[in-house]
Write a protein that holds these residues in place. Structure first.
Motif, PDB file in Angstrom:
ATOM      1  N   ILE A  51      -3.972  -0.927  -5.015  1.00 26.58           N
ATOM      2  CA  ILE A  51      -4.352  -0.349  -3.717  1.00 26.58           C
ATOM      3  C   ILE A  51      -5.733  -0.851  -3.307  1.00 26.58           C
ATOM      4  O   ILE A  51      -5.934  -1.339  -2.192  1.00 26.58           O
ATOM      5  N   LEU A  57       0.830  -1.206   0.000  1.00 28.42           N
ATOM      6  CA  LEU A  57       0.000   0.000   0.000  1.00 28.42           C
ATOM      7  C   LEU A  57       0.866   1.258   0.000  1.00 28.42           C
ATOM      8  O   LEU A  57       0.601   2.215  -0.744  1.00 28.42           O
ATOM      9  N   VAL A  66       1.069   4.096  -3.027  1.00 33.47           N
ATOM     10  CA  VAL A  66       0.746   5.525  -2.855  1.00 33.47           C
ATOM     11  C   VAL A  66       1.930   6.393  -3.278  1.00 33.47           C
ATOM     12  O   VAL A  66       1.756   7.398  -3.981  1.00 33.47           O
ATOM     13  N   ALA A  89      -6.023   7.115  -0.571  1.00 34.30           N
ATOM     14  CA  ALA A  89      -4.765   7.157  -1.311  1.00 34.30           C
ATOM     15  C   ALA A  89      -4.768   8.317  -2.307  1.00 34.30           C
ATOM     16  O   ALA A  89      -3.771   9.036  -2.445  1.00 34.30           O
TER      17      ALA A  89
END
Length: 170
Positions: A128, A28, A32, A157
């Protein structure tokens, strides 16, 4: 003798190990960070090789910085020793970062720079959302709630990337 508590999910399964949690966190996080980098790359991209180098450099650089901090904190809190669980978590983090970088660079092998950037951006968004969905499902949450978790993760995000871009200008 140490007693080990097993955390159980709502499905009655054992909760994911530290290594799995850290791999998900790294996937994750790298997703991002790379999404924010894509904004800058789109403005300054020259060719596929330099763009792929930025993707891998960013993913591995972020992962190595995190692993350094993670290992240092683990050593400090454990009296100078690294446990086998911590070692597994470190390798899982590095593998997750490399996996995200690999998935995002695949379009550059088949498409021109512009379309490859577009497809890679969609792949990052999908990674994500899907990562959040799968983690939620593994915790025993229902499909609808897991889908909502994935959408919320993607929205957050996007907000994080927007703030980063707004603050740095790219």
């Amino acid at each position: 003798m140490q007693r080990r508590e097993t955390v159980v999910t709502t499905l009655g399964r054992p909760a994911p190990s530290e290594a799995v949690r850290e791999a998900v966190t790294m996937a994750l996080y790298v997703g991002v960070v790379l999404a924010a980098e894509f904004v800058a790359v789109e403005e300054h991209a020259v060719d596929e090789p330099s763009t792929v180098a930025v993707i891998w450099g960013t993913a591995l650089g972020v992962a190595l910085a995190h692993v350094f901090a993670f290992n240092l904190a683990a050593r400090l809190f454990a009296g100078g020793r690294i446990t086998p669980g911590t070692r597994r978590a470190v390798w899982a983090q590095l593998a997750a970062a490399a996996a995200v970088a690999f998935v995002v660079t695949v379009p550059f092998f088949f498409l021109a720079l512009g379309p490859a950037l577009d497809v890679s951006g969609f792949l990052l968004a999908a990674l994500i959302g899907i990562t959040a969905y799968v983690a939620s499902r593994e915790a025993g949450v229902g499909r609808i709630r897991s889908l909502v978790d994935g959408v919320i993760a993607l929205a957050v995000a996007t907000a994080v990337v927007s703030v980063k871009v707004g603050l740095t200008g790219h």
